[in-house]
Design a protein around this motif. Structure first.
Motif, PDB file in Angstrom:
ATOM      1  N   GLU A  68       3.722 -12.755  -2.737  1.00 53.34           N
ATOM      2  CA  GLU A  68       4.336 -12.683  -4.063  1.00 53.34           C
ATOM      3  C   GLU A  68       3.298 -12.572  -5.174  1.00 53.34           C
ATOM      4  N   VAL A  69       2.191 -13.264  -5.046  1.00 54.83           N
ATOM      5  CA  VAL A  69       1.154 -13.246  -6.082  1.00 54.83           C
ATOM      6  C   VAL A  69       0.492 -11.866  -6.152  1.00 54.83           C
ATOM      7  N   GLN A  70       0.203 -11.279  -5.019  1.00 53.93           N
ATOM      8  CA  GLN A  70      -0.367  -9.931  -5.003  1.00 53.93           C
ATOM      9  C   GLN A  70       0.624  -8.929  -5.592  1.00 53.93           C
ATOM     10  N   TYR A  71       1.903  -9.109  -5.256  1.00 51.94           N
ATOM     11  CA  TYR A  71       2.949  -8.226  -5.772  1.00 51.94           C
ATOM     12  C   TYR A  71       3.014  -8.304  -7.297  1.00 51.94           C
ATOM     13  N   ARG A  72       2.986  -9.515  -7.834  1.00 54.36           N
ATOM     14  CA  ARG A  72       3.057  -9.680  -9.290  1.00 54.36           C
ATOM     15  C   ARG A  72       1.818  -9.122  -9.986  1.00 54.36           C
ATOM     16  N   GLY A  73       0.651  -9.276  -9.363  1.00 53.06           N
ATOM     17  CA  GLY A  73      -0.558  -8.696  -9.930  1.00 53.06           C
ATOM     18  C   GLY A  73      -0.477  -7.177  -9.983  1.00 53.06           C
ATOM     19  N   GLY A  74       0.053  -6.575  -8.920  1.00 52.31           N
ATOM     20  CA  GLY A  74       0.227  -5.119  -8.898  1.00 52.31           C
ATOM     21  C   GLY A  74       1.227  -4.646  -9.935  1.00 52.31           C
ATOM     22  N   ARG A  75       2.324  -5.375 -10.088  1.00 50.92           N
ATOM     23  CA  ARG A  75       3.326  -5.004 -11.098  1.00 50.92           C
ATOM     24  C   ARG A  75       2.767  -5.152 -12.508  1.00 50.92           C
ATOM     25  N   ALA A  76       1.939  -6.167 -12.741  1.00 49.61           N
ATOM     26  CA  ALA A  76       1.323  -6.335 -14.055  1.00 49.61           C
ATOM     27  C   ALA A  76       0.387  -5.164 -14.353  1.00 49.61           C
ATOM     28  N   PHE A  77      -0.364  -4.712 -13.336  1.00 49.93           N
ATOM     29  CA  PHE A  77      -1.235  -3.546 -13.518  1.00 49.93           C
ATOM     30  C   PHE A  77      -0.403  -2.315 -13.869  1.00 49.93           C
ATOM     31  N   GLN A  78       0.702  -2.103 -13.141  1.00 48.94           N
ATOM     32  CA  GLN A  78       1.559  -0.953 -13.420  1.00 48.94           C
ATOM     33  C   GLN A  78       2.123  -1.023 -14.837  1.00 48.94           C
ATOM     34  N   SER A  79       2.495  -2.214 -15.268  1.00 50.18           N
ATOM     35  CA  SER A  79       3.024  -2.387 -16.619  1.00 50.18           C
ATOM     36  C   SER A  79       1.967  -2.047 -17.673  1.00 50.18           C
ATOM     37  N   ASP A  80       0.740  -2.528 -17.466  1.00 48.89           N
ATOM     38  CA  ASP A  80      -0.339  -2.196 -18.393  1.00 48.89           C
ATOM     39  C   ASP A  80      -0.630  -0.705 -18.406  1.00 48.89           C
ATOM     40  N   TRP A  81      -0.599  -0.078 -17.242  1.00 51.36           N
ATOM     41  CA  TRP A  81      -0.876   1.353 -17.165  1.00 51.36           C
ATOM     42  C   TRP A  81       0.171   2.138 -17.947  1.00 51.36           C
ATOM     43  N   ARG A 171      -7.705  -9.682  -6.578  1.00 52.02           N
ATOM     44  CA  ARG A 171      -8.494  -9.701  -7.806  1.00 52.02           C
ATOM     45  C   ARG A 171      -7.601  -9.481  -9.023  1.00 52.02           C
ATOM     46  N   LEU A 172      -6.603  -8.595  -8.903  1.00 51.07           N
ATOM     47  CA  LEU A 172      -5.658  -8.382 -10.001  1.00 51.07           C
ATOM     48  C   LEU A 172      -4.874  -9.662 -10.298  1.00 51.07           C
ATOM     49  N   ALA A 173      -4.492 -10.379  -9.253  1.00 49.97           N
ATOM     50  CA  ALA A 173      -3.762 -11.638  -9.437  1.00 49.97           C
ATOM     51  C   ALA A 173      -4.627 -12.647 -10.192  1.00 49.97           C
ATOM     52  N   LEU A 174      -5.929 -12.662  -9.916  1.00 47.45           N
ATOM     53  CA  LEU A 174      -6.842 -13.542 -10.651  1.00 47.45           C
ATOM     54  C   LEU A 174      -6.957 -13.118 -12.113  1.00 47.45           C
ATOM     55  N   ILE A 175      -7.092 -11.829 -12.350  1.00 48.93           N
ATOM     56  CA  ILE A 175      -7.273 -11.328 -13.709  1.00 48.93           C
ATOM     57  C   ILE A 175      -6.038 -11.602 -14.565  1.00 48.93           C
ATOM     58  N   THR A 183      -9.976 -23.120  -7.049  1.00 52.43           N
ATOM     59  CA  THR A 183      -9.455 -23.856  -5.900  1.00 52.43           C
ATOM     60  C   THR A 183      -9.206 -22.957  -4.711  1.00 52.43           C
ATOM     61  N   GLY A 184      -9.163 -21.653  -4.945  1.00 59.71           N
ATOM     62  CA  GLY A 184      -8.873 -20.729  -3.857  1.00 59.71           C
ATOM     63  C   GLY A 184      -7.397 -20.706  -3.499  1.00 59.71           C
ATOM     64  N   ARG A 185      -6.595 -21.429  -4.264  1.00 57.24           N
ATOM     65  CA  ARG A 185      -5.165 -21.470  -4.012  1.00 57.24           C
ATOM     66  C   ARG A 185      -4.456 -20.598  -5.028  1.00 57.24           C
ATOM     67  N   ARG A 186      -3.326 -20.096  -4.614  1.00 57.83           N
ATOM     68  CA  ARG A 186      -2.528 -19.268  -5.511  1.00 57.83           C
ATOM     69  C   ARG A 186      -1.523 -20.155  -6.217  1.00 57.83           C
ATOM     70  N   SER A 187      -1.268 -19.829  -7.458  1.00 55.93           N
ATOM     71  CA  SER A 187      -0.302 -20.609  -8.220  1.00 55.93           C
ATOM     72  C   SER A 187       0.857 -19.719  -8.634  1.00 55.93           C
ATOM     73  N   GLU A 188       2.036 -20.267  -8.630  1.00 56.97           N
ATOM     74  CA  GLU A 188       3.216 -19.556  -9.083  1.00 56.97           C
ATOM     75  C   GLU A 188       3.398 -19.828 -10.569  1.00 56.97           C
ATOM     76  N   PRO A 189       3.541 -18.788 -11.387  1.00 57.58           N
ATOM     77  CA  PRO A 189       3.797 -19.017 -12.803  1.00 57.58           C
ATOM     78  C   PRO A 189       5.212 -19.567 -12.992  1.00 57.58           C
ATOM     79  N   HIS A 190       5.386 -20.318 -14.065  1.00 59.01           N
ATOM     80  CA  HIS A 190       6.701 -20.886 -14.367  1.00 59.01           C
ATOM     81  C   HIS A 190       7.631 -19.794 -14.827  1.00 59.01           C
ATOM     82  N   ARG A 191       8.890 -19.902 -14.440  1.00 61.48           N
ATOM     83  CA  ARG A 191       9.872 -18.885 -14.840  1.00 61.48           C
ATOM     84  C   ARG A 191      10.507 -19.228 -16.137  1.00 61.48           C
TER      85      ARG A 191
END
Length: 191
Positions: A68-81, A171-175, A183-191
């Protein structure tokens, strides 16, 4: 006078059944759980179908090849593009015609911020990583098509491109702030 009998097979639930029974001839869909737009209580979820035919990121997510985190990072990139893109635009018939000359639309603050984020992404991913992300997320190419474009047609290269693409999504998810590096852990943003 006799009493009117009601049909016992009548179900109220069928009235509100919003599921589609027919799919397009060449449709490729996957189930996804989303918030119910017609729910009476907040937090109710329903299962919907999303098209994955021309969406490589959605296809990877629905087949559990990315999380899910990788997916959201990719969607954020697409939105910025999409926000930053200033390509050919349609003619607006409501604007006054002046000898065919069109004034340029001013660059908005959101477009400027999107360009700055895209520049940072290109610096952090490198030229090859940025090109790989662009090919998949903007052009919609598969790993096999990317290999063909780069004259690397073996399965080993396809596996390399897939692994490198997942690293770029991390890396996109981090950015974009969907994950934390400390921490090396992924975090879910609040909805």
């Amino acid at each position: 006078m006799g009493r009117v009998r009601r049909n016992s097979s009548y179900k109220l639930a069928k009235i509100y059944d919003r599921r589609s029974r027919e799919l397009p001839f060449n449709g490729e869909v996957a189930e996804i759980e989303v918030d119910d737009p017609m729910a009476l209580d907040s937090g109710d979820r329903i299962v919907a179908l999303r098209s994955i035919r021309s969406d490589p990121l959605g296809r990877l997510h629905s087949h559990h090849q990315i999380d899910e985190v990788q997916y959201r990072g990719g969607r954020a990139f697409q939105s910025d593009w999409e926000r930053a893109e200033r390509g050919p635009q349609a003619v607006d018939p409501t604007r006054e015609y002046v000898d065919g000359a069109r004034t340029r639309e001013p660059v908005t603050e959101s477009q400027r911020q999107a360009v700055l984020r895209l520049n940072r992404i290109e610096r952090e991913l490198g030229t090859d990583g940025a090109a790989l992300v662009h090919d998949v997320l903007v052009l919609g190419l598969t790993m096999d098509q990317i290999g063909q474009r780069r004259a690397a047609r073996t399965q080993r290269w396809n596996d390399f491109f897939a692994r490198r693409f997942r690293e770029c999504l991390d890396r996109l998810a981090l950015i974009y702030g969907f994950a934390t590096e400390a921490t090396g852990r992924r975090s879910e943003p609040h909805r």
